[in-house]
Structures are given as C-alpha cells and as structure tokens.
Design an enzyme around this catalytic site. Structure first.
Site, PDB file in Angstrom:
ATOM      1  N   GLU A  64       0.083 -13.821   5.231  1.00  0.00           N
ATOM      2  CA  GLU A  64       0.107 -13.677   6.760  1.00  0.00           C
ATOM      3  C   GLU A  64       0.573 -15.090   7.655  1.00  0.00           C
ATOM      4  O   GLU A  64       0.791 -16.014   6.958  1.00  0.00           O
ATOM      5  CB  GLU A  64      -1.280 -13.079   7.359  1.00  0.00           C
ATOM      6  CG  GLU A  64      -1.478 -11.686   6.612  1.00  0.00           C
ATOM      7  CD  GLU A  64      -2.808 -11.232   7.053  1.00  0.00           C
ATOM      8  OE1 GLU A  64      -3.380 -11.758   7.852  1.00  0.00           O
ATOM      9  OE2 GLU A  64      -2.837  -9.925   6.805  1.00  0.00           O
ATOM     10  N   GLU A  75       3.582  -6.422  -1.802  1.00  0.00           N
ATOM     11  CA  GLU A  75       4.416  -5.643  -2.619  1.00  0.00           C
ATOM     12  C   GLU A  75       5.912  -6.460  -2.515  1.00  0.00           C
ATOM     13  O   GLU A  75       6.718  -6.620  -3.269  1.00  0.00           O
ATOM     14  CB  GLU A  75       4.703  -4.228  -2.299  1.00  0.00           C
ATOM     15  CG  GLU A  75       3.574  -3.568  -2.431  1.00  0.00           C
ATOM     16  CD  GLU A  75       2.626  -3.293  -1.320  1.00  0.00           C
ATOM     17  OE1 GLU A  75       2.265  -4.534  -0.736  1.00  0.00           O
ATOM     18  OE2 GLU A  75       1.688  -2.240  -1.074  1.00  0.00           O
ATOM     19  N   CYS A 112       3.217   0.144   2.882  1.00  0.00           N
ATOM     20  CA  CYS A 112       3.944   0.534   4.161  1.00  0.00           C
ATOM     21  C   CYS A 112       5.426   0.788   4.054  1.00  0.00           C
ATOM     22  O   CYS A 112       6.075   0.834   2.925  1.00  0.00           O
ATOM     23  CB  CYS A 112       3.858  -0.650   5.111  1.00  0.00           C
ATOM     24  SG  CYS A 112       5.154  -2.107   4.699  1.00  0.00           S
ATOM     25  N   CYS A 115       7.729  -1.683   2.532  1.00  0.00           N
ATOM     26  CA  CYS A 115       7.790  -1.857   1.377  1.00  0.00           C
ATOM     27  C   CYS A 115       8.528  -0.829   0.500  1.00  0.00           C
ATOM     28  O   CYS A 115       9.086  -1.132  -0.478  1.00  0.00           O
ATOM     29  CB  CYS A 115       6.296  -2.017   0.950  1.00  0.00           C
ATOM     30  SG  CYS A 115       5.805  -3.730   1.354  1.00  0.00           S
TER      31      CYS A 115
HETATM   32  N1  THU Z   1      -0.465  -5.049   3.463  1.00  0.00           N
HETATM   33  C1  THU Z   1       0.034  -5.340   2.091  1.00  0.00           C
HETATM   34  O1  THU Z   1       0.078  -6.378   1.728  1.00  0.00           O
HETATM   35  N2  THU Z   1       0.421  -4.116   1.166  1.00  0.00           N
HETATM   36  C2  THU Z   1       0.122  -2.759   1.768  1.00  0.00           C
HETATM   37  O2  THU Z   1       0.370  -2.120   0.929  1.00  0.00           O
HETATM   38  C3  THU Z   1      -0.458  -2.665   3.093  1.00  0.00           C
HETATM   39  C4  THU Z   1      -0.687  -3.632   4.073  1.00  0.00           C
HETATM   40  C5  THU Z   1      -0.785  -6.032   4.147  1.00  0.00           C
HETATM   41  C6  THU Z   1      -0.012  -6.573   5.287  1.00  0.00           C
HETATM   42  C7  THU Z   1      -0.938  -7.284   6.195  1.00  0.00           C
HETATM   43  O3  THU Z   1      -1.310  -8.682   5.706  1.00  0.00           O
HETATM   44  C8  THU Z   1      -2.254  -6.773   5.917  1.00  0.00           C
HETATM   45  O4  THU Z   1      -2.275  -5.901   4.570  1.00  0.00           O
HETATM   46  C9  THU Z   1      -2.797  -5.679   6.809  1.00  0.00           C
HETATM   47  O5  THU Z   1      -1.911  -4.684   7.242  1.00  0.00           O
END
Ligand code: THU
Length: 164
Positions: A64, A75, A112, A115
């Site tokens: 992040e 992913e 998401c 991804c």
């Molecule tokens: N996130 C992922 O890394 N993969 C997912 O499949 C869903 C969301 C992360 C993005 C962000 O850093 C946090 O989870 C909250 O959305």
C-alpha cells in the site's frame, strides 16, 4: 425480442487435505506471504503465489501507499514479478490468501477487477488456462479459473483482430 446470453461460472470448494502436494505447498506459501504484506492503511493483509510451468514459485503481497492508488494488490505484485523475471514461463496456478489484522482466520479475498483483468492478460498471452486457489476460512480452498472470474472479459483477442 431480446436474445438471452448466459455464461455459467464454476468453482469447487475443497478441504486443504484434499489438495495434492503441489497445491498444498502453493497454498501454504500464499498463507506465509500474507505476513510480508505492507498494508498499514487497510490492515487487510494479502499474500499470493504464482506457480510457473517450470515449477518456480513467485510470491507477492499487497503493497500500500499513502497515496492510495499507488499501492498494488498481492495478485498483481506476484503476476508482474513473474512476467518480469520469467517472461517465457506460463503461469499454471495462483494461490491467494488474506488475513485482516484483527482476524483469527483467513478470509476470502475474491480478487478485484483490476487483478482479474491482469490475470486474463497473462492467460491470453500464454494461451493456457490459469487455475486459482482461494483460501477461505476453516482450511477450505476454493478452486476456480480466470474465465470463471471474468466471464465477459476483454482480452487481446478482442483488440488484436482490429489491428491493421
Ligand atoms: N487486496 C489484494 O491485495 N488482493 C485482493 O484480492 C483484494 C484486495 C488488497 C488491496 C489493498 O491493499 C487491500 O487489500 C484492501 O483493499
């Protein structure tokens, strides 16, 4: 009269113990990758591991940023790393695990849209299916495919056929 167009999507849920040894180790590594997440804003920690055709495993976790859109999901960190370091190796499977900081068990992180789109791109690049393994609570694993996650997806075929 409107014509109905339907797409069936499928997924199977297994107990971890029902997976073969390769899948068990992929899922275990995805669970471990969760601890490398840098998620101080969401506290939603995600790990992902890509299995390549040569047997290599490439790990990712969400990264992040204080400027939120500059961060990236687990992913895509793993997929892009695989693409950058092993451009000619097909992706066979991707395992995904997530654990919010306050949770006692893993929770389902259904990838998401961005991804899913990135997965579809690599699938069409290699012309072979990518299988997905999502860790769910209680040691359950949901198995599905990229096409099942993005049934009406836009891919290279949709674009390249219009190239001069
Ligand atoms: N996130 C992922 O890394 N993969 C997912 O499949 C869903 C969301 C992360 C993005 C962000 O850093 C946090 O989870 C909250 O959305």
């Amino acid at each position: 009269m409107a014509k109905k167009v339907t797409r069936q999507v499928n997924a199977e849920i297994f107990d971890f113990s029902e997976l073969d040894a390769t899948e068990q180790s992929l899922v275990s590594q995805a669970r471990q990758a969760v601890s490398n997440a840098y998620a101080p804003y969401s506290n939603f920690h995600v790990g992902s591991v890509v299995l390549l055709a040569n047997g290599e495993k490439i790990q990712g976790s969400n990264q992040e940023n204080a400027a939120y859109p500059s961060g990236l999901c687990a992913e895509r960190v793993a997929i892009f790393s695989a693409g950058a370091n092993y451009p000619d190796e097909a992706i066979v499977k991707i395992a995904i695990a997530a654990k919010p900081a306050k949770a006692n068990d893993y929770v389902m992180a259904s990838s998401c849209g961005n991804c899913r789109q990135a997965m579809m791109e690599y699938q069409s690049k290699q012309s072979s299916e990518i299988e997905l393994l999502f860790v769910q609570p209680n040691d359950q694993i949901m198995k599905t495919t990229v096409r099942d996650l993005l049934p009406f997806g836009f891919d290279s075929e949709s674009l390249l056929k219009f190239q001069p």
